[in-house]
Motif scaffolding. Structure first.
Motif, PDB file in Angstrom:
ATOM      1  N   LEU A 216      71.036  29.511  72.116  1.00  0.00           N
ATOM      2  CA  LEU A 216      70.698  30.348  73.269  1.00  0.00           C
ATOM      3  C   LEU A 216      71.576  31.595  73.226  1.00  0.00           C
ATOM      4  N   ALA A 217      70.946  32.747  72.947  1.00  0.00           N
ATOM      5  CA  ALA A 217      71.695  34.017  72.932  1.00  0.00           C
ATOM      6  C   ALA A 217      71.590  34.620  74.324  1.00  0.00           C
TER       7      ALA A 217
ATOM      8  N   GLY B 111      68.891  35.010  76.028  1.00  0.00           N
ATOM      9  CA  GLY B 111      67.924  34.220  76.783  1.00  0.00           C
ATOM     10  C   GLY B 111      66.830  35.022  77.469  1.00  0.00           C
ATOM     11  N   GLN B 112      66.692  36.302  77.139  1.00  0.00           N
ATOM     12  CA  GLN B 112      65.726  37.111  77.883  1.00  0.00           C
ATOM     13  C   GLN B 112      64.280  36.851  77.455  1.00  0.00           C
TER      14      GLN B 112
ATOM     15  N   VAL C 220      64.500  31.936  77.951  1.00  0.00           N
ATOM     16  CA  VAL C 220      64.526  31.325  79.292  1.00  0.00           C
ATOM     17  C   VAL C 220      63.192  31.530  80.018  1.00  0.00           C
ATOM     18  N   PRO C 221      62.619  32.756  80.032  1.00  0.00           N
ATOM     19  CA  PRO C 221      61.282  32.882  80.626  1.00  0.00           C
ATOM     20  C   PRO C 221      60.252  31.954  79.972  1.00  0.00           C
TER      21      PRO C 221
ATOM     22  N   MET D 269      60.850  29.090  78.646  1.00  0.00           N
ATOM     23  CA  MET D 269      61.131  27.735  79.137  1.00  0.00           C
ATOM     24  C   MET D 269      60.654  27.593  80.581  1.00  0.00           C
ATOM     25  N   ASN D 270      60.850  28.652  81.381  1.00  0.00           N
ATOM     26  CA  ASN D 270      60.363  28.611  82.769  1.00  0.00           C
ATOM     27  C   ASN D 270      58.860  28.336  82.815  1.00  0.00           C
TER      28      ASN D 270
ATOM     29  N   VAL E  82      64.496  47.076  80.197  1.00  0.00           N
ATOM     30  CA  VAL E  82      65.151  47.745  81.318  1.00  0.00           C
ATOM     31  C   VAL E  82      66.624  47.325  81.335  1.00  0.00           C
ATOM     32  N   PRO E  83      67.469  48.056  82.089  1.00  0.00           N
ATOM     33  CA  PRO E  83      68.902  47.746  82.053  1.00  0.00           C
ATOM     34  C   PRO E  83      69.245  46.287  82.316  1.00  0.00           C
ATOM     35  N   ALA E  84      68.594  45.675  83.297  1.00  0.00           N
ATOM     36  CA  ALA E  84      68.943  44.287  83.628  1.00  0.00           C
ATOM     37  C   ALA E  84      68.649  43.341  82.468  1.00  0.00           C
ATOM     38  N   VAL E  85      67.686  43.693  81.635  1.00  0.00           N
ATOM     39  CA  VAL E  85      67.367  42.867  80.470  1.00  0.00           C
ATOM     40  C   VAL E  85      68.335  43.166  79.325  1.00  0.00           C
TER      41      VAL E  85
ATOM     42  N   ASN F   5      71.339  44.393  79.479  1.00  0.00           N
ATOM     43  CA  ASN F   5      72.715  43.987  79.778  1.00  0.00           C
ATOM     44  C   ASN F   5      72.985  42.557  79.328  1.00  0.00           C
ATOM     45  N   ARG F   6      71.932  41.760  79.287  1.00  0.00           N
ATOM     46  CA  ARG F   6      72.065  40.352  78.928  1.00  0.00           C
ATOM     47  C   ARG F   6      71.531  40.087  77.519  1.00  0.00           C
TER      48      ARG F   6
END
Lengths: 286, 170
Positions: A31-32, A34-35, A38-39, A41-42, A103-106, A108-109
């Motif tokens: 798991l790096a 997760g962008q 994780v979606p 997996m959701n 986008v920034p929020a993506v 950044n992670r």
């Protein structure tokens, strides 16, 4: 939405990560950022039994340079890479393309290595890796090996990484200061998912002829593809509008687009031609 | 470690919490259901709409695309932490004054994203605002008033900074 149950490990060291990946084999996913994972997996598109979270591992997020290479360790965040001076100076196409990755929020992670190893057909970075001839250093608890971009991508969401292996470093050859590059894509929003995109790196000689041309497309085949037919049209030519138009038409030979809710296969072909022309013009003028 | 609950400690809006969480618990569900901070919303739950945007260690992130267990030792700010029970922040006030929300579902995410933009760029152009906020979806406003609000907040922030600078020069 709730992801399915999984076993979770958050190792502190690379050795421990590799030993967990080896122990759990095909059941484990690193798991790096997760962008994407994780979606997925959701939505229960994927359900790994074991996650080996690399976010706490020390020594996986450095950017460095040597004589010939820009080296990004796998957990370098996309936003950090985008802002990093060494990346901009030695691999400007990577900086230009990271603009489109999210986008920034993506960003950044999200990580550079995570996106490259996830191998989404519409991801931008695999196209850049192809154009720049990046190499992937992968590691397991029995050792390291280096894989060329062309051999790294197998098909949609599938790389040549084997069970127990993880992507450790990405090596980008330093860009020749005389070369020019561009990344162009088309989608609803620049930062959103693309329908298709083209990465391009060219070098002109003193007679303004193309002595080097590297083109790759994303979103039009199961993996990012080199557009060799278009490259062959361009090589040795002065990139005037007529030559560019011929190359744009030739590009459709190398792609294998599909039809989905976003576009027909025919549209993707026409779009790829248009993007090839745009990319070469943008690179030529840069 | 296993699928059993794992102990985590997080600081949210300046307050420290210790809880035990299942590894699969998303950060957004942890904030909403365990800490009862319901200002952070779940929109799409797959990283597209931005409704769940929170600040983790000084950077905005999607709380639907990370697990609570990954936030161990992190400092988080949610929309509840902006005014902290006091008067609205200038950004929130600007959203109020410029009618930058209708149903309000997306607003916490927009506020968190715009806050990071203004912390990095005190005088963003309209293009920069639009680009930065393109990961936050609003189905009511058509975005015009949101952009006006962010511009107004930036202007007010700059005026306040200038006044402060002038005062300190005196």
């Amino acid at each position: 939405m709730k992801p399915p149950v999984f076993e979770y490990f958050a190792p502190d060291t690379i050795e421990e990560s590799l030993s967990l990946l080896s122990e759990y084999g095909d059941d484990a996913r690193p798991l790096a950022g997760g962008q994407s994972l994780v979606p997925m997996m959701n939505m229960r598109i994927v359900h790994p039994a074991v996650l080996v979270d690399l976010n706490r591992v020390v020594g996986l997020n450095r950017i460095s340079i040597n004589d010939e290479t820009l080296i990004l360790e796998t957990m370098v965040r996309q936003s950090e890479a985008e802002m990093h001076e060494d990346v901009r100076n030695h691999c400007p196409l990577l900086t230009k393309t990271l603009r489109y990755v999210g986008v920034p929020a993506v960003k950044n992670r999200g990580t550079v290595g995570g996106s490259l190893a996830h191998a989404d057909p519409v991801a931008e970075l695999p196209g850049v890796a192809m154009v720049l001839g990046a190499e992937f250093v992968v590691e397991s608890n029995v050792g390291r090996r280096t894989i060329k971009s062309a051999d790294f991508y197998v098909t949609e969401l599938t790389t040549s990484l084997e069970a127990g292996e993880m992507l450790r470093e990405i090596h980008f050859p330093k860009t020749n200061p005389k070369s020019r590059s561009a990344f162009v894509e088309s989608g609803n929003r620049k930062e959103g998912p693309a329908i298709a995109g083209v990465a391009c790196s060219i070098m002109l000689n003193e007679k303004s002829e193309l002595e080097e041309v590297n083109l790759a497309a994303i979103g039009v085949a199961p993996v990012a593809v080199r557009l060799t037919s278009a490259e062959n049209v361009l090589l040795g030519q002065i990139p005037d509008n007529e030559v560019i138009s011929e190359a744009a038409n030739a590009a459709v030979v190398d792609i294998d687009p599909w039809e989905d809710i976003h576009a027909t296969a025919h549209y993707r072909k026409r779009l790829t031609s248009a993007l090839v022309a745009k990319a070469i013009i943008e690179a030529r003028e840069s | 470690m296993t699928t059993d609950r794992i102990a985590i400690r997080v600081i949210v809006n300046g307050r420290s919490y210790s809880r035990e969480v299942e590894p699969r618990l998303l950060l957004v569900d942890f904030l909403r259901h365990q800490l009862h901070l319901k200002g952070t919303h779940v929109g799409c739950a797959h990283g597209v709409c931005g409704a769940c945007t929170v600040d983790v260690n000084g950077q905005v992130m999607r709380s639907c695309s990370m697990f609570a267990v990954q936030a161990h030792d992190a400092e988080i700010t949610t929309v509840e932490g902006l005014a902290g029970g006091g008067p609205l922040t200038p950004l929130q006030q600007a959203f109020h004054e410029h009618h930058a929300l209708q149903c309000g579902y997306c607003t916490p995410g927009f506020l968190m994203s715009a806050r990071e933009l203004l912390s990095k760029n005190s005088n963003p152009t309209e293009e920069e605002i639009r680009t930065w906020l393109s990961g936050n979806l609003c189905r009511c406003t058509g975005y015009i008033n949101i952009i006006r609000a962010v511009k107004a907040a930036a202007k007010q922030q700059n005026q306040a900074d200038n006044e402060l600078a002038t005062t300190s020069e005196l």
